[in-house]
Design a protein around this motif. Structure first.
Motif, mmCIF file in Angstrom:
data_model
loop_
_atom_site.group_PDB
_atom_site.id
_atom_site.type_symbol
_atom_site.label_atom_id
_atom_site.label_comp_id
_atom_site.label_asym_id
_atom_site.label_seq_id
_atom_site.Cartn_x
_atom_site.Cartn_y
_atom_site.Cartn_z
ATOM 1 N N LYS A 1 3.079 -64.446 159.189
ATOM 2 C CA LYS A 1 2.277 -65.223 158.249
ATOM 3 C C LYS A 1 3.062 -65.341 156.946
ATOM 4 N N PRO A 2 2.746 -66.346 156.112
ATOM 5 C CA PRO A 2 3.512 -66.559 154.871
ATOM 6 C C PRO A 2 3.506 -65.360 153.922
ATOM 7 N N GLY A 3 2.448 -64.573 153.932
ATOM 8 C CA GLY A 3 2.354 -63.438 153.013
ATOM 9 C C GLY A 3 3.002 -62.172 153.530
ATOM 10 N N ARG A 4 3.597 -62.206 154.695
ATOM 11 C CA ARG A 4 4.229 -61.019 155.277
ATOM 12 C C ARG A 4 5.388 -60.572 154.398
ATOM 13 N N SER A 5 5.535 -59.274 154.227
ATOM 14 C CA SER A 5 6.583 -58.727 153.365
ATOM 15 C C SER A 5 7.937 -58.746 154.056
ATOM 16 N N VAL A 6 8.954 -59.084 153.269
ATOM 17 C CA VAL A 6 10.339 -59.096 153.735
ATOM 18 C C VAL A 6 11.089 -58.064 152.910
ATOM 19 N N ARG A 7 11.893 -57.259 153.583
ATOM 20 C CA ARG A 7 12.704 -56.243 152.917
ATOM 21 C C ARG A 7 14.159 -56.412 153.358
ATOM 22 N N PRO A 8 15.106 -55.899 152.606
ATOM 23 C CA PRO A 8 16.488 -55.929 153.073
ATOM 24 C C PRO A 8 16.583 -55.230 154.436
ATOM 25 N N GLY A 9 17.295 -55.855 155.361
ATOM 26 C CA GLY A 9 17.423 -55.330 156.715
ATOM 27 C C GLY A 9 16.527 -56.037 157.714
ATOM 28 N N THR A 10 15.569 -56.834 157.231
ATOM 29 C CA THR A 10 14.675 -57.584 158.104
ATOM 30 C C THR A 10 15.463 -58.694 158.790
ATOM 31 N N ARG A 11 15.195 -58.913 160.073
ATOM 32 C CA ARG A 11 15.862 -59.971 160.837
ATOM 33 C C ARG A 11 14.926 -61.156 160.957
#
Length: 135
Positions: free
Chosen positions: A49-59
Motif C-alpha cells: 500500500k502507498p503508506g507502507r514503510s520503506v527502509r534501506p535494504g528493502t527490495r
C-alpha cells in the motif's frame, strides 16, 4: 555538510509513495499512489500500500509500461532532489539493468511506431490531404 548529504537520511523509514516520488520513478505522488494501488510496485515480493514503510535494504520491483526495475533501497530522502542525487537512493540489480537496456535498444532499433490518432485532422493534415488529392 553538502546539501546532497543533508537531504539523504541513512536510517529511519519513509512512505513508499513518497520514496518513489523522491527517487524520481514517478513525476508526482498521485502517480506513484496509482501505480502502487494498481499492483505495479511490489515491496519484498508482495503487493504493498502507498503508506507502507520503506527502509534501506528493502527490495522493490517496479513496472512502468514495458520496463521493469529490480532495486534495493540504499537511502531515504526528505525531498525530491536532482536526478543525479536521486540515483544515490537506490541500487539496481545488474540483471535488471541489462534486461531493461536490451529492451530499450530493441525499441530504438524498431524505429518509430505508427500512432493512430483519433479525432479531426489538424490544419496541417488537411493541407497534406488536399495536396495528395489535388483538391
Amino acid at each position: 555538510m553538502s546539501s546532497a548529504k543533508a537531504s539523504v537520511e541513512e536510517a529511519g523509514s519513509q512512505r513508499l509513495d513518497k520514496w518513489l516520488w523522491a527517487a524520481r520513478f514517478f513525476k508526482t505522488r498521485p502517480l506513484a499512489v496509482e501505480a502502487i494501488n494498481g499492483g505495479k510496485v511490489h515491496l519484498d515480493g508482495q503487493r504493498a500500500k502507498p503508506g507502507r514503510s520503506v527502509r534501506p535494504g528493502t527490495r522493490l520491483s517496479i513496472h512502468k509500461g514495458q520496463l521493469e526495475w529490480q532495486i534495493e533501497v540504499k537511502a531515504l530522502s526528505k525531498q525530491r532532489r536532482p536526478a543525479s542525487e536521486a540515483a544515490l537512493l537506490f541500487e539496481e540489480d545488474e540483471q535488471s539493468r541489462l534486461k531493461r537496456q536490451e529492451l530499450v535498444q530493441e525499441r530504438r532499433a524498431a524505429g518509430p511506431s505508427l500512432r493512430v490518432e483519433g479525432g479531426r485532422p489538424t490544419k496541417r493534415d488537411r493541407r497534406r490531404l488536399s495536396e495528395l488529392t489535388g483538391k
